[in-house]
Design a protein around this motif. Structure first.
Motif, PDB file in Angstrom:
ATOM      1  N   ALA A 150      -4.545   5.132   5.058  1.00 12.74           N
ATOM      2  CA  ALA A 150      -5.255   3.977   4.500  1.00 12.74           C
ATOM      3  C   ALA A 150      -6.736   4.027   4.874  1.00 12.74           C
ATOM      4  CB  ALA A 150      -4.621   2.677   4.995  1.00 12.74           C
ATOM      5  N   ALA A 151      -7.027   4.439   6.098  1.00  9.25           N
ATOM      6  CA  ALA A 151      -8.424   4.532   6.552  1.00  9.25           C
ATOM      7  C   ALA A 151      -9.196   5.573   5.758  1.00  9.25           C
ATOM      8  CB  ALA A 151      -8.461   4.857   8.041  1.00  9.25           C
ATOM      9  N   VAL A 152      -8.589   6.718   5.506  1.00 12.67           N
ATOM     10  CA  VAL A 152      -9.258   7.769   4.737  1.00 12.67           C
ATOM     11  C   VAL A 152      -9.533   7.293   3.315  1.00 12.67           C
ATOM     12  CG1 VAL A 152      -8.943  10.065   3.718  1.00 12.67           C
ATOM     13  CG2 VAL A 152      -8.386   9.685   6.117  1.00 12.67           C
ATOM     14  N   GLU A 153      -8.537   6.676   2.691  1.00 12.80           N
ATOM     15  CA  GLU A 153      -8.724   6.188   1.321  1.00 12.80           C
ATOM     16  C   GLU A 153      -9.805   5.111   1.255  1.00 12.80           C
ATOM     17  OE1 GLU A 153      -7.670   7.371  -1.484  1.00 12.80           O
ATOM     18  OE2 GLU A 153      -6.320   8.845  -0.610  1.00 12.80           O
ATOM     19  N   ALA A 154      -9.809   4.199   2.209  1.00 15.82           N
ATOM     20  CA  ALA A 154     -10.825   3.136   2.228  1.00 15.82           C
ATOM     21  C   ALA A 154     -12.212   3.725   2.420  1.00 15.82           C
ATOM     22  CB  ALA A 154     -10.506   2.130   3.331  1.00 15.82           C
ATOM     23  N   ALA A 155     -12.339   4.718   3.279  1.00 17.68           N
ATOM     24  CA  ALA A 155     -13.633   5.351   3.526  1.00 17.68           C
ATOM     25  C   ALA A 155     -14.147   6.051   2.271  1.00 17.68           C
ATOM     26  CB  ALA A 155     -13.525   6.330   4.687  1.00 17.68           C
ATOM     27  N   LYS A 156     -13.260   6.654   1.514  1.00 15.74           N
ATOM     28  CA  LYS A 156     -13.669   7.336   0.283  1.00 15.74           C
ATOM     29  C   LYS A 156     -14.280   6.368  -0.719  1.00 15.74           C
ATOM     30  CE  LYS A 156     -10.057   9.498  -1.289  1.00 15.74           C
ATOM     31  NZ  LYS A 156      -8.936  10.376  -1.725  1.00 15.74           N
ATOM     32  N   LEU A 157     -13.796   5.141  -0.709  1.00 20.64           N
ATOM     33  CA  LEU A 157     -14.240   4.156  -1.687  1.00 20.64           C
ATOM     34  C   LEU A 157     -15.538   3.460  -1.305  1.00 20.64           C
ATOM     35  CD1 LEU A 157     -10.774   2.636  -2.548  1.00 20.64           C
ATOM     36  CD2 LEU A 157     -12.153   4.149  -3.981  1.00 20.64           C
ATOM     37  N   GLY A 158     -15.877   3.473  -0.031  1.00 17.08           N
ATOM     38  CA  GLY A 158     -17.105   2.810   0.394  1.00 17.08           C
ATOM     39  C   GLY A 158     -16.958   1.300   0.425  1.00 17.08           C
ATOM     40  N   HIS A 159     -18.044   0.602   0.065  1.00 19.16           N
ATOM     41  CA  HIS A 159     -18.082  -0.861   0.138  1.00 19.16           C
ATOM     42  C   HIS A 159     -16.937  -1.467  -0.672  1.00 19.16           C
ATOM     43  CE1 HIS A 159     -19.803  -4.804   0.695  1.00 19.16           C
ATOM     44  NE2 HIS A 159     -19.646  -5.026  -0.601  1.00 19.16           N
ATOM     45  N   GLY A 160     -16.148  -2.329  -0.032  1.00 20.72           N
ATOM     46  CA  GLY A 160     -15.017  -2.981  -0.677  1.00 20.72           C
ATOM     47  C   GLY A 160     -13.725  -2.190  -0.583  1.00 20.72           C
ATOM     48  N   GLY A 161     -13.802  -0.981  -0.053  1.00 20.42           N
ATOM     49  CA  GLY A 161     -12.633  -0.115   0.018  1.00 20.42           C
ATOM     50  C   GLY A 161     -11.541  -0.640   0.928  1.00 20.42           C
ATOM     51  N   ILE A 162     -11.932  -1.222   2.054  1.00 20.07           N
ATOM     52  CA  ILE A 162     -10.929  -1.728   2.994  1.00 20.07           C
ATOM     53  C   ILE A 162     -10.099  -2.837   2.353  1.00 20.07           C
ATOM     54  CG2 ILE A 162     -10.574  -2.979   5.167  1.00 20.07           C
ATOM     55  CD1 ILE A 162     -12.886  -1.369   6.349  1.00 20.07           C
ATOM     56  N   GLY A 163     -10.750  -3.766   1.693  1.00 16.64           N
ATOM     57  CA  GLY A 163     -10.033  -4.861   1.041  1.00 16.64           C
ATOM     58  C   GLY A 163      -9.114  -4.371  -0.069  1.00 16.64           C
ATOM     59  N   TYR A 164      -9.625  -3.453  -0.870  1.00 14.47           N
ATOM     60  CA  TYR A 164      -8.831  -2.907  -1.986  1.00 14.47           C
ATOM     61  C   TYR A 164      -7.610  -2.161  -1.473  1.00 14.47           C
ATOM     62  CZ  TYR A 164      -7.675   0.243  -5.874  1.00 14.47           C
ATOM     63  OH  TYR A 164      -7.022   0.959  -6.844  1.00 14.47           O
ATOM     64  N   ILE A 165      -7.797  -1.268  -0.516  1.00 17.74           N
ATOM     65  CA  ILE A 165      -6.684  -0.482   0.014  1.00 17.74           C
ATOM     66  C   ILE A 165      -5.711  -1.380   0.769  1.00 17.74           C
ATOM     67  CG2 ILE A 165      -6.055   1.367   1.627  1.00 17.74           C
ATOM     68  CD1 ILE A 165      -7.217   2.351  -1.051  1.00 17.74           C
ATOM     69  N   SER A 166      -6.229  -2.376   1.453  1.00 18.22           N
ATOM     70  CA  SER A 166      -5.374  -3.327   2.159  1.00 18.22           C
ATOM     71  C   SER A 166      -4.424  -4.026   1.181  1.00 18.22           C
ATOM     72  CB  SER A 166      -6.241  -4.351   2.887  1.00 18.22           C
ATOM     73  OG  SER A 166      -5.461  -5.376   3.423  1.00 18.22           O
ATOM     74  N   ARG A 167      -4.963  -4.486   0.085  1.00 17.95           N
ATOM     75  CA  ARG A 167      -4.135  -5.156  -0.932  1.00 17.95           C
ATOM     76  C   ARG A 167      -3.170  -4.169  -1.588  1.00 17.95           C
ATOM     77  NH1 ARG A 167      -9.130  -7.265  -1.702  1.00 17.95           N
ATOM     78  NH2 ARG A 167      -9.586  -5.940  -3.492  1.00 17.95           N
ATOM     79  N   LEU A 168      -3.658  -2.978  -1.894  1.00 13.58           N
ATOM     80  CA  LEU A 168      -2.840  -1.985  -2.583  1.00 13.58           C
ATOM     81  C   LEU A 168      -1.653  -1.538  -1.730  1.00 13.58           C
ATOM     82  CD1 LEU A 168      -2.401  -0.052  -4.992  1.00 13.58           C
ATOM     83  CD2 LEU A 168      -3.875   1.586  -3.794  1.00 13.58           C
ATOM     84  N   LEU A 169      -1.921  -1.224  -0.464  1.00 16.59           N
ATOM     85  CA  LEU A 169      -0.873  -0.687   0.396  1.00 16.59           C
ATOM     86  C   LEU A 169      -0.155  -1.757   1.206  1.00 16.59           C
ATOM     87  CD1 LEU A 169      -2.612   2.566   1.706  1.00 16.59           C
ATOM     88  CD2 LEU A 169      -1.150   2.259  -0.303  1.00 16.59           C
ATOM     89  N   GLY A 170      -0.613  -3.001   1.104  1.00 19.32           N
ATOM     90  CA  GLY A 170       0.053  -4.095   1.791  1.00 19.32           C
ATOM     91  C   GLY A 170      -0.101  -4.043   3.298  1.00 19.32           C
ATOM     92  N   CYS A 171      -1.288  -3.682   3.762  1.00 23.43           N
ATOM     93  CA  CYS A 171      -1.518  -3.633   5.203  1.00 23.43           C
ATOM     94  C   CYS A 171      -2.717  -4.507   5.564  1.00 23.43           C
ATOM     95  CB  CYS A 171      -1.723  -2.197   5.686  1.00 23.43           C
ATOM     96  SG  CYS A 171      -3.139  -1.370   4.985  1.00 23.43           S
ATOM     97  N   ASP A 172      -2.794  -4.873   6.811  1.00 26.33           N
ATOM     98  CA  ASP A 172      -3.872  -5.712   7.306  1.00 26.33           C
ATOM     99  C   ASP A 172      -5.171  -4.909   7.361  1.00 26.33           C
ATOM    100  OD1 ASP A 172      -5.599  -7.023   9.476  1.00 26.33           O
ATOM    101  OD2 ASP A 172      -3.982  -8.481   9.221  1.00 26.33           O
TER     102      ASP A 172
END
Length: 81
Positions: free
Chosen positions: A28-50
Motif C-alpha cells: 500500500a505504501a509503494v502504491e501511494a508513493a507512486k501516486l503522489g499527492h492524494g495517493g494515501i487517501g486513494y489507496i487507503s479507500r481502495l485497499l480498505g486500510c487505515d
C-alpha cells in the motif's frame, strides 16, 4: 492525481488480500508513493486500510535497515538434515 482503471483496482485488491499484514502495508505504501499527492487517501479507500498503516509502511520502506524477510516461510522437511 489519476485513478487506476477499475480492472486494475480489482487486481490490486485481490493481490493485496493475498499478502501477509506486513507485506500488505508495504505494498500500500509503494502504491501511494507512486501516486503522489492524494495517493494515501486513494489507496487507503481502495485497499480498505487505515492511512496511518500506509504511513507506517512508508516509514519501514524508508528506514536504513534492510527489510526483514525472516519468518516468511516455514522450514521444509529437509531443512534440519
Amino acid at each position: 492525481m489519476d485513478e487506476y482503471a477499475k480492472v486494475v483496482e480489482g487486481q490490486m485488491v485481490k493481490f493485496s488480500r493475498s499478502l501477509n499484514e506486513r507485506d500488505r502495508r508495504r505494498y500500500a505504501a509503494v502504491e501511494a508513493a507512486k501516486l503522489g499527492h492524494g495517493g494515501i487517501g486513494y489507496i487507503s479507500r481502495l485497499l480498505g486500510c487505515d492511512p496511518k498503516t500506509i504511513g507506517q509502511g512508508m516509514s519501514e520502506l524508508e528506514s536504513e535497515a534492510e527489510l526483514a524477510v525472516d519468518g516468511q516461510r516455514k522450514k521444509g522437511v529437509d531443512a534440519n538434515r
